[in-house]
Design an enzyme around this catalytic site. Structure first.
Site, PDB file in Angstrom:
ATOM      1  N   ASP A 185      13.750 -29.028  -3.261  1.00  0.00           N
ATOM      2  CA  ASP A 185      13.090 -30.037  -4.103  1.00  0.00           C
ATOM      3  C   ASP A 185      11.897 -30.635  -3.365  1.00  0.00           C
ATOM      4  OD1 ASP A 185      14.896 -31.364  -2.278  1.00  0.00           O
ATOM      5  OD2 ASP A 185      14.592 -33.205  -3.422  1.00  0.00           O
ATOM      6  N   HIS A 213       4.795 -35.745   1.471  1.00  0.00           N
ATOM      7  CA  HIS A 213       5.120 -36.610   0.326  1.00  0.00           C
ATOM      8  C   HIS A 213       3.916 -37.150  -0.433  1.00  0.00           C
ATOM      9  CE1 HIS A 213       9.454 -37.575   1.899  1.00  0.00           C
ATOM     10  NE2 HIS A 213       9.137 -36.297   1.948  1.00  0.00           N
ATOM     11  N   ASP A 257      13.186 -28.333   8.427  1.00  0.00           N
ATOM     12  CA  ASP A 257      12.647 -29.337   7.503  1.00  0.00           C
ATOM     13  C   ASP A 257      11.820 -30.378   8.257  1.00  0.00           C
ATOM     14  OD1 ASP A 257      12.249 -30.711   5.136  1.00  0.00           O
ATOM     15  OD2 ASP A 257      14.183 -31.755   5.227  1.00  0.00           O
ATOM     16  N   ASP A 292       6.909 -29.647   2.325  1.00  0.00           N
ATOM     17  CA  ASP A 292       8.231 -30.240   2.513  1.00  0.00           C
ATOM     18  C   ASP A 292       9.013 -30.015   1.232  1.00  0.00           C
ATOM     19  OD1 ASP A 292      10.403 -31.795   3.067  1.00  0.00           O
ATOM     20  OD2 ASP A 292       9.337 -33.707   2.947  1.00  0.00           O
ATOM     21  N   GLU A 329      17.251 -33.105  -1.648  1.00  0.00           N
ATOM     22  CA  GLU A 329      17.185 -33.788  -0.355  1.00  0.00           C
ATOM     23  C   GLU A 329      16.362 -35.054  -0.465  1.00  0.00           C
ATOM     24  OE1 GLU A 329      15.562 -34.789   3.681  1.00  0.00           O
ATOM     25  OE2 GLU A 329      14.483 -34.311   1.876  1.00  0.00           O
ATOM     26  N   GLU A 330      15.287 -34.977  -1.233  1.00  0.00           N
ATOM     27  CA  GLU A 330      14.342 -36.104  -1.271  1.00  0.00           C
ATOM     28  C   GLU A 330      14.933 -37.337  -1.937  1.00  0.00           C
ATOM     29  OE1 GLU A 330      11.856 -36.068   0.480  1.00  0.00           O
ATOM     30  OE2 GLU A 330      11.104 -34.029   0.686  1.00  0.00           O
ATOM     31  N   HIS A 374      15.656 -27.467   2.000  1.00  0.00           N
ATOM     32  CA  HIS A 374      15.802 -27.988   0.634  1.00  0.00           C
ATOM     33  C   HIS A 374      14.643 -27.521  -0.234  1.00  0.00           C
ATOM     34  CE1 HIS A 374      12.794 -31.325   0.904  1.00  0.00           C
ATOM     35  NE2 HIS A 374      13.128 -31.347   2.169  1.00  0.00           N
TER      36      HIS A 374
END
Ligand SMILES: [Zn+2]
Length: 415
Positions: free
Chosen positions: A85, A385, A203, A146, A180-181, A83
């Site tokens: 994003d 994150h 991921d 990520d 995805e997030e 992903h």
């Protein structure tokens, strides 16, 4: 370090500087225009490196491309997914910092003032990276490893295979998707259009992670309607919505929260609480590895809602609860060869697979349920994150090694 994949790290450093944060309050696909901008750049890049059938699917915004087989026999089609994003944290003006030959024990200053640091006492994972080159944030943003790591690793693998046609491989499909997030990116993933027989999301976290068990997940929104009257004459009349919210939260088992659970334990997680006497809103996520466990938690929420409504009056507490994804093991258990090939690839490279269940979900949780078994491979990042996110260059190289090894092992499999 010796550089095996020349463009891997420059590519990654270029990607992370592009803001691709998703937005959970948006209703568009992708949720943010900046993701479209990045997807279009990646599309150009895939064409430049020589991928075939490069396109952005208008219904789900997945950028997909194909690397045609150079074998003289048919093997299962491998899919590689990540992903584009990044998570819900500042992602404006990301300035990645490089710490070469990390000694494995020093405290790394992220910002110039040293307000934020990576300290091995706080983050013992740092001890693993002695002698390696770390890429960190500069303290005020996340890094976006990520999953820009996964994106870089997949594209670099494709570039490497195109540059080395003597390496034999079957047909490979890649899919780079948005959002995805915020948990919606894979909702419209198109398995038939993608055309893979088995796939991996790239991921995961540190080297060795191989994930094929995830939470089963539900989301819960709670709306509470209070009754606001003047405090002087409130006795027996006022319903303080904030108090009802507190009652709701206190009725949930206090030990079943993220900060008090680990391993295979599930939880209720209060993400947000806003309220006045007049009304209050809460937002939760509910997680359990077992489907029955998830259903039991949802039943408990309904029971608490009913109890509060019978105490305060019908309609005081309104809930909106919906399932988000399910533990992919229910699907993967019938396709354990897909796990085995990843295990074998890692073992061939002296990497010990870490197959602990993920206390989260992956795009593969949904995609597996759509019929394409999709475990999750490590992409290398740590502390995802937030501002303490980092990744070792060596981990990213190993991720490419593993993907290439999977490609080679797949050559002996029958379609
Ligand atoms: Zn991710």
């Amino acid at each position: 370090m010796t550089i095996k994949y020349e463009k891997l790290i420059p590519r990654f450093l270029g990607y992370v500087k592009q803001n691709t944060r998703s937005d959970e309050n948006s209703t568009t696909i992708p949720s943010t225009e900046r993701q479209t901008v990045f997807l279009n750049k990646l599309k150009d890049e895939l064409n430049e490196i020589g991928m075939s059938d490069v396109k952005i699917n208008p219904s789900n915004s997945y950028l997909t491309a194909e690397l045609p087989s150079n074998l003289d026999h048919e093997v299962p089609v491998l899919g590689l997914i990540s992903h584009i994003d990044t998570a819900d944290f500042n992602s404006v003006d990301i300035k990645p910092k490089i710490v070469e030959n990390y000694d494995g024990k020093s405290i790394i200053k992220l910002d110039d003032d040293g307000k934020y640091t990576l300290d091995p006492k706080v983050f013992p994972s740092l001890l693993k990276y002695q002698g390696q080159t770390l890429i960190t944030t500069s303290g005020d943003t996340l890094l976006g490893s990520d999953d820009k790591s996964g994106v870089s690793e997949i594209i670099t693998t494709m570039e490497y295979l195109i540059a080395n046609p003597d390496i034999k491989h079957g047909k490979i499909k890649i899919g780079l998707g948005p959002d995805e997030e915020i948990g919606t990116g894979a909702d419209k993933f198109d398995v038939p259009d993608f055309g893979a027989d088995f796939a991996y999301t790239v991921d995961g976290g540190p080297v060795g992670q191989l994930e094929y068990e995830t939470f089963s997940a539900a989301a819960l929104k709670v709306h509470i309607t209070g009754k606001n009257v003047h405090p002087s004459e409130a006795k027996g009349i006022m319903i303080n919505a904030v108090q009802v919210a507190v009652d709701f939260q206190n009725a949930l088992p206090s030990v079943e929260v993220p900060e008090k659970t680990d391993g295979r334990q599930g939880f209720y997680h209060l993400l947000e609480l806003n309220g006045t006497v007049d009304s209050a809103d809460m937002s939760y996520i509910i997680r359990d590895f077992e489907r029955d466990g998830l259903e039991a938690r949802k039943a408990n929420v309904k029971k608490i809602t009913d109890e509060l409504n019978s105490k305060y009056g019908e309609g005081t507490v309104e809930i909106d609860m919906y399932d988000q994804y399910y533990n992919m093991i229910d699907v993967i258990k019938d396709h354990m060869d897909v796990v085995k090939i990843a295990e074998d690839a890692m073992k061939n490279l002296d990497i010990v697979p870490d197959e602990a269940p993920v206390r989260g979900g992956t795009d593969g949780s949904k995609i597996s349920y759509m019929g394409l078994p999709t475990p999750n491979l490590f992409a290398g990042g740590e502390n995802m994150h937030g501002r303490f996110e980092y990744v070792a260059e060596e981990s990213m190289e190993k991720a490419v090694d593993v993907i290439l090894e999977i490609v080679k092992l797949n050559n002996n499999r029958k379609k």
